[in-house]
Design a protein around this motif. Structure first.
Motif, PDB file in Angstrom:
ATOM      1  N   LEU A 178      -5.471   9.404   9.100  1.00  0.00           N
ATOM      2  CA  LEU A 178      -4.709   8.613   7.782  1.00  0.00           C
ATOM      3  C   LEU A 178      -4.563   7.010   8.315  1.00  0.00           C
ATOM      4  O   LEU A 178      -4.795   6.111   7.637  1.00  0.00           O
ATOM      5  CB  LEU A 178      -3.584   9.343   7.199  1.00  0.00           C
ATOM      6  CG  LEU A 178      -2.880   8.507   6.234  1.00  0.00           C
ATOM      7  CD1 LEU A 178      -3.748   8.538   4.970  1.00  0.00           C
ATOM      8  CD2 LEU A 178      -1.659   9.170   5.804  1.00  0.00           C
TER       9      LEU A 178
ATOM     10  N   ASN B 196       2.766   7.789   4.742  1.00  0.00           N
ATOM     11  CA  ASN B 196       3.138   7.985   3.415  1.00  0.00           C
ATOM     12  C   ASN B 196       2.583   9.504   3.189  1.00  0.00           C
ATOM     13  O   ASN B 196       1.426   9.841   3.125  1.00  0.00           O
ATOM     14  CB  ASN B 196       2.318   7.005   2.656  1.00  0.00           C
ATOM     15  CG  ASN B 196       2.411   7.410   1.059  1.00  0.00           C
ATOM     16  OD1 ASN B 196       2.881   8.337   0.605  1.00  0.00           O
ATOM     17  ND2 ASN B 196       2.481   6.309   0.173  1.00  0.00           N
TER      18      ASN B 196
ATOM     19  N   LEU C  14      -8.151   5.747  -1.713  1.00  0.00           N
ATOM     20  CA  LEU C  14      -7.818   5.444  -0.321  1.00  0.00           C
ATOM     21  C   LEU C  14      -9.146   5.091   0.232  1.00  0.00           C
ATOM     22  O   LEU C  14      -9.049   4.559   1.381  1.00  0.00           O
ATOM     23  CB  LEU C  14      -7.102   6.589   0.398  1.00  0.00           C
ATOM     24  CG  LEU C  14      -5.912   7.085  -0.074  1.00  0.00           C
ATOM     25  CD1 LEU C  14      -5.410   8.309   0.944  1.00  0.00           C
ATOM     26  CD2 LEU C  14      -4.838   5.729   0.187  1.00  0.00           C
TER      27      LEU C  14
ATOM     28  N   THR D 255       1.057   3.810  -3.827  1.00  0.00           N
ATOM     29  CA  THR D 255       0.936   5.111  -3.871  1.00  0.00           C
ATOM     30  C   THR D 255       2.151   5.954  -4.182  1.00  0.00           C
ATOM     31  O   THR D 255       1.943   6.810  -4.687  1.00  0.00           O
ATOM     32  CB  THR D 255      -0.047   5.522  -2.883  1.00  0.00           C
ATOM     33  OG1 THR D 255       0.566   5.101  -1.681  1.00  0.00           O
ATOM     34  CG2 THR D 255      -1.305   4.933  -2.878  1.00  0.00           C
TER      35      THR D 255
ATOM     36  N   SER E 253       0.875  -1.338   0.086  1.00  0.00           N
ATOM     37  CA  SER E 253      -0.014  -0.037  -0.044  1.00  0.00           C
ATOM     38  C   SER E 253       0.877   1.248  -0.016  1.00  0.00           C
ATOM     39  O   SER E 253       0.518   2.054  -0.711  1.00  0.00           O
ATOM     40  CB  SER E 253      -0.964   0.049   1.347  1.00  0.00           C
ATOM     41  OG  SER E 253      -0.375   0.673   2.357  1.00  0.00           O
TER      42      SER E 253
ATOM     43  N   GLU F 250       2.429  11.147   0.411  1.00  0.00           N
ATOM     44  CA  GLU F 250       1.500  11.466  -0.698  1.00  0.00           C
ATOM     45  C   GLU F 250       0.102  11.062  -0.160  1.00  0.00           C
ATOM     46  O   GLU F 250      -0.778  11.894  -0.701  1.00  0.00           O
ATOM     47  CB  GLU F 250       2.219  10.483  -1.698  1.00  0.00           C
ATOM     48  CG  GLU F 250       1.263  10.890  -2.934  1.00  0.00           C
ATOM     49  CD  GLU F 250       1.707  10.020  -4.181  1.00  0.00           C
ATOM     50  OE1 GLU F 250       3.067   9.515  -4.143  1.00  0.00           O
ATOM     51  OE2 GLU F 250       0.953   9.924  -5.255  1.00  0.00           O
ATOM     52  N   ASP F 251      -0.196  10.043   0.590  1.00  0.00           N
ATOM     53  CA  ASP F 251      -1.419   9.642   1.079  1.00  0.00           C
ATOM     54  C   ASP F 251      -2.050  10.672   1.628  1.00  0.00           C
ATOM     55  O   ASP F 251      -3.266  10.894   1.821  1.00  0.00           O
ATOM     56  CB  ASP F 251      -1.514   8.405   1.698  1.00  0.00           C
ATOM     57  CG  ASP F 251      -1.287   7.066   0.904  1.00  0.00           C
ATOM     58  OD1 ASP F 251      -1.302   7.369  -0.612  1.00  0.00           O
ATOM     59  OD2 ASP F 251      -1.162   6.097   1.519  1.00  0.00           O
TER      60      ASP F 251
ATOM     61  N   GLY G 233       0.738  14.463  -3.780  1.00  0.00           N
ATOM     62  CA  GLY G 233      -0.383  13.571  -3.432  1.00  0.00           C
ATOM     63  C   GLY G 233      -1.868  14.547  -3.578  1.00  0.00           C
ATOM     64  O   GLY G 233      -2.815  14.055  -4.187  1.00  0.00           O
TER      65      GLY G 233
ATOM     66  N   TYR H 117      -3.133  13.491  -0.520  1.00  0.00           N
ATOM     67  CA  TYR H 117      -4.331  13.187  -1.154  1.00  0.00           C
ATOM     68  C   TYR H 117      -5.425  13.155  -0.488  1.00  0.00           C
ATOM     69  O   TYR H 117      -6.686  13.669  -0.909  1.00  0.00           O
ATOM     70  CB  TYR H 117      -3.873  11.625  -1.724  1.00  0.00           C
ATOM     71  CG  TYR H 117      -4.736  10.939  -2.673  1.00  0.00           C
ATOM     72  CD1 TYR H 117      -4.860  10.971  -4.221  1.00  0.00           C
ATOM     73  CD2 TYR H 117      -5.970  10.005  -2.119  1.00  0.00           C
ATOM     74  CE1 TYR H 117      -5.681  10.215  -4.805  1.00  0.00           C
ATOM     75  CE2 TYR H 117      -6.724   9.424  -2.935  1.00  0.00           C
ATOM     76  CZ  TYR H 117      -6.373   9.446  -4.405  1.00  0.00           C
ATOM     77  OH  TYR H 117      -7.521   8.768  -5.280  1.00  0.00           O
TER      78      TYR H 117
END
Ligand code: RAM
Length: 345
Positions: A329, A283, A316, A23, A19, A285-286, A64, A289
């Motif tokens: 998150l 992460n 996500l 991403t 995961s 980027e997540d 992201g 995002y």
């Protein structure tokens, strides 16, 4: 998900790697800019305002955000100051509000210093989402938290304890002195140390302001001031990278442990050359995002930021707003020489 002493079970590691890695590699190539470059037209304009520009962590998180904004056909911009100082973000907030930007996504350098500007922006109709580092809860619509503060504190304390045999002097090299996120983590690390690690003594906390050179110099000063130092915790990607660079060519390499929060790309060489054994992060980027999708849900009126509100954040999946307008998150992840090559951010 539980991390014990920096290790996770093989199965969980594979799932998490997949995961995080997927991403991590799928991002856009957004470049930091102070002129508000946009990527596509559309109704939902979202401006990202990191603590400062030129930090690889925010390059990744904001990429992201750009990816999400592209997916939902909005307009993306990134603006920000050069220095991570308390009120340096104010003029950028004012400008975004004057431009009628629909949503601002901010990582705050100070819990209160930007609240007046945010209030004006919200009065003018701009939704304000904090991510990474919060303001006071009453001055924004939502906070996107990377992981619980307790979890982020514990993963760092667990690692330093393991690396120094649970005994000896340690110091903290932090970001800016007013940073909401680092200060929350530091308070909880102090509690963890006092409760569970009576033989570890925290002898100093210094601030590198998320500036590479200042963080490097602060590392040198710490080692000089505390000749018995056994470990440094740096809960900032800028700080840990600068400290690792200093240690890697110093006589303290391999003798003074270093852990904290870092990006795999900035830490890879130092993990491979033995300067650093393990460090943690989520992460980024997540995180960006998710923040962009949360901003869109607010702008569209799908959510207001109250506890129990739910929204979908693209690939996500679904998220629920918790207490104090907070969205979580996930969990922090520990990087070591055995897994670091699976990540590219
Ligand atoms: C730096 C910033 C950011 C923090 C990370 C871990 O990039 O201080 O706010 O979340 O480190």
């Amino acid at each position: 998900m539980k991390f014990r002493n920096g290790r996770i079970t093989a199965l969980v590691a594979v799932a998490l790697s997949a995961s995080l890695g997927l991403t991590a590699c799928g991002g856009s190539d957004s470049k930091s800019s102070s002129d508000g470059s946009s990527s596509s037209g559309g109704d939902v304009s979202v401006t990202f305002l990191p603590k400062n520009l030129g930090n690889a962590y925010f390059d990744t998180s904001d990429a992201g955000g750009k990816k999400a904004v592209k997916e939902f056909g909005g307009t993306y911009a990134e603006v920000g100051p050069d220095a991570a100082s308390p009120d340096a973000q104010v003029p950028f907030i004012n400008t975004a509000a004057q431009q009628g930007v629909k949503a601002l996504v901010i990582s705050a350098n100070d819990p209160k210093a930007i609240c007046d500007a945010i209030d004006e922006a919200r009065d003018a109709g701009t939704k304000v989402v904090t991510f990474d580092s919060d303001t006071s809860a009453d001055c924004r619509d939502l906070y996107i938290n990377q992981a619980t503060a307790e979890g982020i504190a514990k993963v760092q304390v667990d690692q330093i304890a393991e690396q120094i045999g649970d005994s000896g002097e340690v110091a903290i090299l932090s970001a800016a002195a007013n940073a909401t996120n680092q200060n929350a983590w530091i308070e909880l690390m102090k509690k963890d140390l006092a409760a569970d690690h009576p033989n570890i003594k925290l002898v100093d906390t210094v601030y590198g302001d998320d500036d590479d050179q200042k963080s490097f110099d602060q590392t040198a000063a710490l080692l000089q001031k505390h000749p018995s130092l056994k470990g440094i915790i740096s809960p900032t990607t800028v700080g840990i990278a600068a400290a690792a660079r200093y240690l890697s060519t110093s006589s303290s390499k391999g003798k003074v442990a270093l852990t904290g929060l870092g990006t795999p790309n900035q830490m890879r060489d130092y993990v491979k050359d033995g300067t650093v054994t393990s460090f943690a992060l989520w992460n980024p980027e997540d995180l960006g995002y998710l923040a962009a999708y949360a901003a869109k849900a607010l702008v569209d009126g799908d959510i207001t930021g109250k506890s129990g509100d739910t929204f979908t954040a693209g690939s996500l999946g679904d998220f629920t707003v918790g207490d104090n307008g907070e969205v979580l998150l996930g969990d922090p992840f520990v990087f070591t020489k055995d897994n670091i090559d699976q990540f590219n951010f």
